[in-house]
Motif scaffolding. Structure first.
Motif, PDB file in Angstrom:
ATOM      1  N   VAL A  33     -11.000  -4.561 -10.190  1.00  7.80           N
ATOM      2  CA  VAL A  33     -11.981  -4.245  -9.149  1.00  7.80           C
ATOM      3  C   VAL A  33     -12.682  -5.530  -8.714  1.00  7.80           C
ATOM      4  O   VAL A  33     -13.022  -6.382  -9.550  1.00  7.80           O
ATOM      5  N   ILE A  34     -12.884  -5.686  -7.416  1.00 11.50           N
ATOM      6  CA  ILE A  34     -13.593  -6.858  -6.905  1.00 11.50           C
ATOM      7  C   ILE A  34     -15.060  -6.760  -7.325  1.00 11.50           C
ATOM      8  O   ILE A  34     -15.747  -5.798  -7.000  1.00 11.50           O
ATOM      9  N   VAL A 101      -6.682 -14.165 -17.255  1.00 10.81           N
ATOM     10  CA  VAL A 101      -8.133 -14.230 -17.047  1.00 10.81           C
ATOM     11  C   VAL A 101      -8.465 -15.251 -15.961  1.00 10.81           C
ATOM     12  O   VAL A 101      -9.347 -15.028 -15.120  1.00 10.81           O
ATOM     13  N   SER A 102      -7.747 -16.359 -15.939  1.00 16.43           N
ATOM     14  CA  SER A 102      -8.006 -17.381 -14.909  1.00 16.43           C
ATOM     15  C   SER A 102      -7.712 -16.852 -13.518  1.00 16.43           C
ATOM     16  O   SER A 102      -8.344 -17.255 -12.538  1.00 16.43           O
ATOM     17  N   TRP A 103      -6.759 -15.911 -13.416  1.00 20.76           N
ATOM     18  CA  TRP A 103      -6.436 -15.319 -12.112  1.00 20.76           C
ATOM     19  C   TRP A 103      -7.543 -14.402 -11.611  1.00 20.76           C
ATOM     20  O   TRP A 103      -7.534 -14.002 -10.437  1.00 20.76           O
ATOM     21  N   CYS A 104      -8.471 -14.049 -12.452  1.00 17.03           N
ATOM     22  CA  CYS A 104      -9.581 -13.181 -12.039  1.00 17.03           C
ATOM     23  C   CYS A 104     -10.588 -13.920 -11.167  1.00 17.03           C
ATOM     24  O   CYS A 104     -11.409 -13.296 -10.491  1.00 17.03           O
ATOM     25  N   ASN A 105     -10.547 -15.249 -11.203  1.00 16.68           N
ATOM     26  CA  ASN A 105     -11.372 -16.066 -10.318  1.00 16.68           C
ATOM     27  C   ASN A 105     -10.456 -16.620  -9.242  1.00 16.68           C
ATOM     28  O   ASN A 105      -9.700 -17.554  -9.477  1.00 16.68           O
ATOM     29  N   VAL A 106     -10.486 -16.010  -8.053  1.00 15.86           N
ATOM     30  CA  VAL A 106      -9.556 -16.358  -6.987  1.00 15.86           C
ATOM     31  C   VAL A 106     -10.097 -17.565  -6.223  1.00 15.86           C
ATOM     32  O   VAL A 106     -11.193 -17.520  -5.665  1.00 15.86           O
ATOM     33  N   LYS A 107      -9.298 -18.637  -6.205  1.00 13.32           N
ATOM     34  CA  LYS A 107      -9.733 -19.895  -5.603  1.00 13.32           C
ATOM     35  C   LYS A 107      -8.900 -20.230  -4.373  1.00 13.32           C
ATOM     36  O   LYS A 107      -7.749 -19.816  -4.256  1.00 13.32           O
ATOM     37  N   SER A 108      -9.493 -21.009  -3.492  1.00 15.48           N
ATOM     38  CA  SER A 108      -8.791 -21.412  -2.278  1.00 15.48           C
ATOM     39  C   SER A 108      -7.711 -22.435  -2.610  1.00 15.48           C
ATOM     40  O   SER A 108      -7.972 -23.413  -3.309  1.00 15.48           O
ATOM     41  N   PRO A 109      -6.495 -22.233  -2.092  1.00 11.21           N
ATOM     42  CA  PRO A 109      -5.428 -23.193  -2.350  1.00 11.21           C
ATOM     43  C   PRO A 109      -5.466 -24.411  -1.428  1.00 11.21           C
ATOM     44  O   PRO A 109      -4.707 -25.350  -1.619  1.00 11.21           O
ATOM     45  N   LEU A 110      -6.346 -24.360  -0.423  1.00 12.56           N
ATOM     46  CA  LEU A 110      -6.394 -25.467   0.535  1.00 12.56           C
ATOM     47  C   LEU A 110      -7.806 -25.638   1.098  1.00 12.56           C
ATOM     48  O   LEU A 110      -8.664 -24.765   0.952  1.00 12.56           O
ATOM     49  N   THR A 111      -8.026 -26.784   1.703  1.00  9.89           N
ATOM     50  CA  THR A 111      -9.260 -27.020   2.445  1.00  9.89           C
ATOM     51  C   THR A 111      -9.039 -26.529   3.875  1.00  9.89           C
ATOM     52  O   THR A 111      -8.129 -27.006   4.567  1.00  9.89           O
ATOM     53  N   GLY A 112      -9.835 -25.559   4.295  1.00 10.59           N
ATOM     54  CA  GLY A 112      -9.620 -24.991   5.619  1.00 10.59           C
ATOM     55  C   GLY A 112     -10.661 -23.953   5.973  1.00 10.59           C
ATOM     56  O   GLY A 112     -11.810 -24.031   5.536  1.00 10.59           O
ATOM     57  N   THR A 113     -10.244 -22.957   6.747  1.00  9.12           N
ATOM     58  CA  THR A 113     -11.138 -21.929   7.271  1.00  9.12           C
ATOM     59  C   THR A 113     -10.586 -20.552   6.930  1.00  9.12           C
ATOM     60  O   THR A 113      -9.382 -20.326   7.021  1.00  9.12           O
ATOM     61  N   ILE A 114     -11.470 -19.638   6.550  1.00  9.52           N
ATOM     62  CA  ILE A 114     -11.050 -18.265   6.289  1.00  9.52           C
ATOM     63  C   ILE A 114     -10.934 -17.534   7.619  1.00  9.52           C
ATOM     64  O   ILE A 114     -11.913 -17.368   8.340  1.00  9.52           O
ATOM     65  N   LEU A 115      -9.726 -17.092   7.941  1.00  6.62           N
ATOM     66  CA  LEU A 115      -9.500 -16.360   9.183  1.00  6.62           C
ATOM     67  C   LEU A 115      -9.770 -14.870   9.005  1.00  6.62           C
ATOM     68  O   LEU A 115     -10.370 -14.231   9.881  1.00  6.62           O
ATOM     69  N   THR A 116      -9.325 -14.305   7.883  1.00  9.84           N
ATOM     70  CA  THR A 116      -9.444 -12.865   7.667  1.00  9.84           C
ATOM     71  C   THR A 116      -9.789 -12.569   6.220  1.00  9.84           C
ATOM     72  O   THR A 116      -9.219 -13.172   5.304  1.00  9.84           O
ATOM     73  N   LYS A 117     -10.718 -11.653   6.013  1.00 12.52           N
ATOM     74  CA  LYS A 117     -11.066 -11.114   4.690  1.00 12.52           C
ATOM     75  C   LYS A 117     -10.690  -9.641   4.710  1.00 12.52           C
ATOM     76  O   LYS A 117     -11.105  -8.901   5.592  1.00 12.52           O
ATOM     77  N   TYR A 118      -9.905  -9.197   3.735  1.00 11.27           N
ATOM     78  CA  TYR A 118      -9.307  -7.865   3.822  1.00 11.27           C
ATOM     79  C   TYR A 118     -10.010  -6.806   2.977  1.00 11.27           C
ATOM     80  O   TYR A 118      -9.757  -5.608   3.183  1.00 11.27           O
ATOM     81  N   HIS A 119     -10.863  -7.186   2.034  1.00 14.19           N
ATOM     82  CA  HIS A 119     -11.456  -6.198   1.137  1.00 14.19           C
ATOM     83  C   HIS A 119     -12.924  -6.515   0.880  1.00 14.19           C
ATOM     84  O   HIS A 119     -13.411  -7.606   1.165  1.00 14.19           O
ATOM     85  N   THR A 129      -1.738  -7.596  -3.517  1.00 17.43           N
ATOM     86  CA  THR A 129      -2.679  -7.183  -2.468  1.00 17.43           C
ATOM     87  C   THR A 129      -3.231  -8.404  -1.757  1.00 17.43           C
ATOM     88  O   THR A 129      -3.736  -9.330  -2.389  1.00 17.43           O
ATOM     89  N   LYS A 130      -3.145  -8.407  -0.426  1.00 23.34           N
ATOM     90  CA  LYS A 130      -3.651  -9.541   0.347  1.00 23.34           C
ATOM     91  C   LYS A 130      -5.177  -9.545   0.342  1.00 23.34           C
ATOM     92  O   LYS A 130      -5.814  -8.563   0.705  1.00 23.34           O
ATOM     93  N   LEU A 131      -5.765 -10.666  -0.064  1.00 19.15           N
ATOM     94  CA  LEU A 131      -7.221 -10.788  -0.135  1.00 19.15           C
ATOM     95  C   LEU A 131      -7.796 -11.565   1.051  1.00 19.15           C
ATOM     96  O   LEU A 131      -8.793 -11.159   1.642  1.00 19.15           O
ATOM     97  N   PHE A 132      -7.190 -12.687   1.378  1.00 19.08           N
ATOM     98  CA  PHE A 132      -7.667 -13.541   2.465  1.00 19.08           C
ATOM     99  C   PHE A 132      -6.461 -14.144   3.193  1.00 19.08           C
ATOM    100  O   PHE A 132      -5.389 -14.318   2.620  1.00 19.08           O
ATOM    101  N   THR A 133      -6.677 -14.471   4.463  1.00 13.57           N
ATOM    102  CA  THR A 133      -5.780 -15.368   5.179  1.00 13.57           C
ATOM    103  C   THR A 133      -6.587 -16.603   5.550  1.00 13.57           C
ATOM    104  O   THR A 133      -7.662 -16.503   6.147  1.00 13.57           O
ATOM    105  N   LEU A 134      -6.085 -17.762   5.145  1.00 14.24           N
ATOM    106  CA  LEU A 134      -6.759 -19.031   5.412  1.00 14.24           C
ATOM    107  C   LEU A 134      -5.881 -19.889   6.311  1.00 14.24           C
ATOM    108  O   LEU A 134      -4.665 -19.722   6.359  1.00 14.24           O
ATOM    109  N   ALA A 135      -6.521 -20.824   6.994  1.00 14.14           N
ATOM    110  CA  ALA A 135      -5.768 -21.748   7.846  1.00 14.14           C
ATOM    111  C   ALA A 135      -6.342 -23.140   7.710  1.00 14.14           C
ATOM    112  O   ALA A 135      -7.558 -23.316   7.583  1.00 14.14           O
TER     113      ALA A 135
END
Length: 229
Positions: A33-34, A101-119, A129-135
């Protein structure tokens, strides 16, 4: 589909394409659960920045048990009471539990902008499950479609100009980074039937976008060199 068309301005052809950016879909890797959202749409984020936390009570408990078992096995191995194989099996379980356990803290894979938040917080997610789309808004490019007589004069890494009519014709430095090896019919979303019957080559043009003026979805008009020295 990539929009592209051929535009004539004051005897100068401009090849129009739609701005795109390197996008990354960030999925959940465990079921939970988020518990917290640390970012929203439009936020600029850094690589490694925490975007979302999952509650992960079961994974945390499993990791604690695996750690306790590992400590006991480590002592038994030092005393010679268990084999290397048995110790390695316990250590592998600990490493696997710690990784989840480390996967429970979701981190950005790149420096950029969050385009979409899904949940939202409180929602249940499962692996994949898709959580974010970044660019990466600084990694901006567009595809244009160029007829054979013209594409033959182009070179990789050649500099070209991109123009945004909406910004009073402001120009952006572009670089040709890819030229298709094979011709194709002009995409169907150009304006006229005559244009759609032409054979053209796709050309990728990357643009400098340090101030992030260019955004995905914008139309940019590209001028190509008229002659080669």
């Amino acid at each position: 589909a990539v929009a592209a068309k051929l535009v004539l301005f004051k005897n100068e052809f401009r090849y129009a394409g739609t701005i795109e950016a390197t996008k990354v879909d960030l999925p959940a890797r465990v079921s939970s659960v988020i518990s917290a959202l640390n970012a929203k749409e439009g936020d600029k984020v850094q690589a490694g920045q925490s975007l979302l936390s999952l509650s992960c009570e079961d994974y945390t408990l499993s990791a604690k048990l695996a750690d306790d078992n590992h400590k006991r096995a480590e002592q038994l191995f030092k005393d010679g009471s268990i084999s290397q194989q048995d110790y390695d099996a316990v250590k592998n379980k600990k490493d696997d539990a710690d990784l989840k356990v480390s996967w429970c803290n979701v981190k950005s894979p790149l420096t950029g902008t969050i385009l979409t938040k899904y949940h939202e917080s409180g929602e249940m997610v499962t692996p994949g499950t898709k959580l974010f789309t970044l660019a990466d808004i600084k990694d901006i490019y567009a595809y244009i479609y160029v007829p054979q007589p013209k594409v033959a004069t182009l070179r990789l890494q050649e500099k070209v100009s991109g123009i945004l009519p909406e910004l009073k014709g402001r120009t952006f430095e572009g670089t040709i980074t890819w030229i298709a090896d094979e011709a194709e019919f002009t995409p169907k979303n150009v304006q006229t039937e005559a244009e759609r019957t032409r054979l053209v080559y796709a050309v990728k043009v990357a643009f400098k976008n340090d101030d992030e003026t260019l955004k995905p979805g914008m139309t940019i008009e590209v001028t190509l060199p008229t002659e080669r020295k």
